[in-house]
Design an enzyme around this catalytic site. Structure first.
Site, PDB file in Angstrom:
ATOM      1  N   GLU A  45       0.844  -1.196   0.000  1.00  0.00           N
ATOM      2  CA  GLU A  45       0.000   0.000   0.000  1.00  0.00           C
ATOM      3  C   GLU A  45       0.881   1.250   0.000  1.00  0.00           C
ATOM      4  O   GLU A  45       1.829   1.353   0.783  1.00  0.00           O
ATOM      5  CB  GLU A  45      -0.907  -0.010   1.246  1.00  0.00           C
ATOM      6  CG  GLU A  45      -1.560   1.295   1.611  1.00  0.00           C
ATOM      7  CD  GLU A  45      -2.477   1.843   0.528  1.00  0.00           C
ATOM      8  OE1 GLU A  45      -2.416   3.063   0.278  1.00  0.00           O
ATOM      9  OE2 GLU A  45      -3.251   1.052  -0.071  1.00  0.00           O
ATOM     10  N   GLN A  46       0.562   2.203  -0.877  1.00  0.00           N
ATOM     11  CA  GLN A  46       1.420   3.378  -0.992  1.00  0.00           C
ATOM     12  C   GLN A  46       1.283   4.354   0.186  1.00  0.00           C
ATOM     13  O   GLN A  46       2.226   5.074   0.506  1.00  0.00           O
ATOM     14  CB  GLN A  46       1.138   4.120  -2.296  1.00  0.00           C
ATOM     15  CG  GLN A  46      -0.236   4.749  -2.410  1.00  0.00           C
ATOM     16  CD  GLN A  46      -0.398   5.524  -3.714  1.00  0.00           C
ATOM     17  OE1 GLN A  46       0.545   5.671  -4.498  1.00  0.00           O
ATOM     18  NE2 GLN A  46      -1.597   6.008  -3.964  1.00  0.00           N
ATOM     19  N   ARG A  82     -16.828   3.860   6.840  1.00  0.00           N
ATOM     20  CA  ARG A  82     -15.878   3.120   5.993  1.00  0.00           C
ATOM     21  C   ARG A  82     -14.711   2.576   6.811  1.00  0.00           C
ATOM     22  O   ARG A  82     -14.221   1.474   6.554  1.00  0.00           O
ATOM     23  CB  ARG A  82     -15.335   4.017   4.872  1.00  0.00           C
ATOM     24  CG  ARG A  82     -16.342   4.422   3.824  1.00  0.00           C
ATOM     25  CD  ARG A  82     -15.689   5.229   2.707  1.00  0.00           C
ATOM     26  NE  ARG A  82     -14.834   4.394   1.877  1.00  0.00           N
ATOM     27  CZ  ARG A  82     -15.217   3.779   0.772  1.00  0.00           C
ATOM     28  NH1 ARG A  82     -16.470   3.877   0.368  1.00  0.00           N
ATOM     29  NH2 ARG A  82     -14.375   3.060   0.073  1.00  0.00           N
ATOM     30  N   TYR A 112     -28.275   8.102   5.887  1.00  0.00           N
ATOM     31  CA  TYR A 112     -28.456   6.949   6.775  1.00  0.00           C
ATOM     32  C   TYR A 112     -27.558   7.078   8.000  1.00  0.00           C
ATOM     33  O   TYR A 112     -26.566   7.806   7.998  1.00  0.00           O
ATOM     34  CB  TYR A 112     -28.177   5.626   6.058  1.00  0.00           C
ATOM     35  CG  TYR A 112     -26.841   5.501   5.349  1.00  0.00           C
ATOM     36  CD1 TYR A 112     -25.678   5.154   6.034  1.00  0.00           C
ATOM     37  CD2 TYR A 112     -26.740   5.706   3.968  1.00  0.00           C
ATOM     38  CE1 TYR A 112     -24.460   5.003   5.377  1.00  0.00           C
ATOM     39  CE2 TYR A 112     -25.531   5.560   3.306  1.00  0.00           C
ATOM     40  CZ  TYR A 112     -24.399   5.211   4.009  1.00  0.00           C
ATOM     41  OH  TYR A 112     -23.198   5.064   3.357  1.00  0.00           O
ATOM     42  N   ASP A 150     -12.216  -1.201  -8.207  1.00  0.00           N
ATOM     43  CA  ASP A 150     -12.234   0.064  -8.943  1.00  0.00           C
ATOM     44  C   ASP A 150     -11.163   0.129 -10.029  1.00  0.00           C
ATOM     45  O   ASP A 150     -11.288   0.909 -10.977  1.00  0.00           O
ATOM     46  CB  ASP A 150     -12.010   1.236  -7.981  1.00  0.00           C
ATOM     47  CG  ASP A 150     -13.245   1.560  -7.164  1.00  0.00           C
ATOM     48  OD1 ASP A 150     -14.330   1.048  -7.488  1.00  0.00           O
ATOM     49  OD2 ASP A 150     -13.129   2.344  -6.200  1.00  0.00           O
TER      50      ASP A 150
END
Length: 386
Positions: A35-36, A106, A212, A293
């Site tokens: 991961e960068q 998230r 929500y 993605d």
């Protein structure tokens, strides 16, 4: 003779990358994640996990943890922007599709996915700068000067994927003149006000807002919008650009009092351009494949971006489990054959922003999908499946 399992490098430690690591480990495959970012940050945004992705979360052992902290909406509710008239409502108890509908922050989902991985397999501060396929493997080069070798690479490096560019060439994002505001904030700022116990989408003439709760105790809530804006406002898909709350409130003037209550309580917000890309001609090149993605970015209008990445992870693990190190390329083609028709369909419907806007369209094909158990087609069916 026992099969030789591949050693796989995953680029990107977002939802798709961590889910991919978890599903691959579940089927006994050695994986390392690069991961960068130098550290994980609690980015302020909500996320919906509908039953199709909840099935995968259950399989990798994080669903029970999430059910304790996430908000479980009564329904998928669609209302008219000003009158509040119900356009369509789909009650979504866990019994409907065999898995729950959950709304959460998230960061809570990210932390849950990270929790099932040995921390030593996730390497931070590793920005990929090059890939070289040779001698039946892949050499990866990072900006810090280090290199690693792997039998195969899965690129879950997001909408700005470097690996996608290496596989299919540069592709310019499409800006269709839509921007989004979003915010997570403390529900107490509504001074005792409450929103519906559902995930509610308020449909305006040329704009909408989804609202929500993001916690089981309803202590925090989230909204995300889509409004028209000049195409020259921003071309970067940045989640960190600050928005103007006064502009946001003005954009939703005349909306239902429940919407007004939420926006008036919101202390600040972020704003970003909603950019799109066309479906890719292919998802892999030799021993390098794309996930999430990186290969099928989509608008947020169906809440399926992270969900389809998580689905990808389960199907990819099933395809790789069935082969040894000598047939990784075939496994990648089979993965694409099984995933591309579905994700292309979701991309198109999400782009049109018509999902559940009215009528009684069947939702089973989307929410009833179980990536662990759905029958898989073979790689030779790719042309027919596409």
């Amino acid at each position: 003779m026992a099969k030789s399992k591949p050693k796989i490098a995953i680029i990107g430690a977002g939802m798709g990358g961590l889910a991919g690591a978890a599903t691959l480990r579940k089927v006994g495959i050695d994986v390392q994640v690069y991961e960068q970012a130098p550290k994980f940050a609690r980015v302020g945004a909500g996320i919906q996990m509908l039953p199709n992705s909840s099935h995968v979360l259950r399989g990798i052992g994080v669903l029970d943890r999430l059910k304790k902290i996430a908000f479980e909406p009564y329904s998928h509710l669609n209302r008219v922007w000003d009158t509040g008239e119900i356009k369509r409502e789909l009650p979504m108890p866990e019994s409907l599709y065999g898995a729950p509908f959950l709304c959460m922050h998230r960061a809570d989902l990210h932390e849950a996915l990270y929790s099932v991985l040995p921390p030593e397999i996730v390497h931070l501060g590793k920005k990929l700068v090059g890939l070289d396929q040779k001698n039946g493997g892949v050499s990866l080069s990072f900006a810090d000067g280090t290199k690693v070798e792997a039998d195969a690479v899965i690129a879950a490096d997001g909408v700005h994927s470097l690996v996608r560019e290496l596989i299919v060439g540069p592709d310019a994002p499409l800006h269709k003149g839509r921007i989004a505001y979003r915010a997570v904030f403390d529900a107490s700022l509504m001074n005792g006000g409450k929103i519906a116990p559902s995930r509610t989408k308020w449909w305006g003439v040329d704009r909408h807002i989804v609202i929500y709760y993001t916690a089981a105790d309803r202590s925090s809530l989230y909204f995300v919008t889509s409004v028209p804006e000049s195409a020259d406002w921003m071309t970067a898909e940045s989640w960190s650009a600050k928005g103007d709350v006064k502009e946001l409130r003005a954009a939703y003037e005349g909306f239902h009092p429940e919407v007004q209550m939420v926006l008036n309580a919101c202390p600040d917000c972020h704003k970003w351009a909603i950019l799109e890309r066309e479906p890719l001609p292919r998802w892999s090149d030799g021993r390098v494949a794309l996930l999430g993605d990186a290969c099928h970015p989509m608008t947020p209008y169906m809440a399926q971006g992270a969900a389809t990445s998580i689905e990808d992870a389960a199907v990819l693990a099933r395809c790789l489990e069935a082969v040894d190190n000598d047939d990784i390329e075939g496994a990648f083609r089979r993965y694409e054959a099984n995933r591309k028709p579905r994700t292309s369909r979701i991309q198109a419907i999400s782009s049109a922003n018509t999902w559940m806007s009215g009528g009684n369209d069947d939702t089973t094909w989307l929410y009833g999908y179980d990536a662990w158990n759905i029958p898989l087609v073979g790689e030779n069916d790719l042309a027919m499946a596409g």
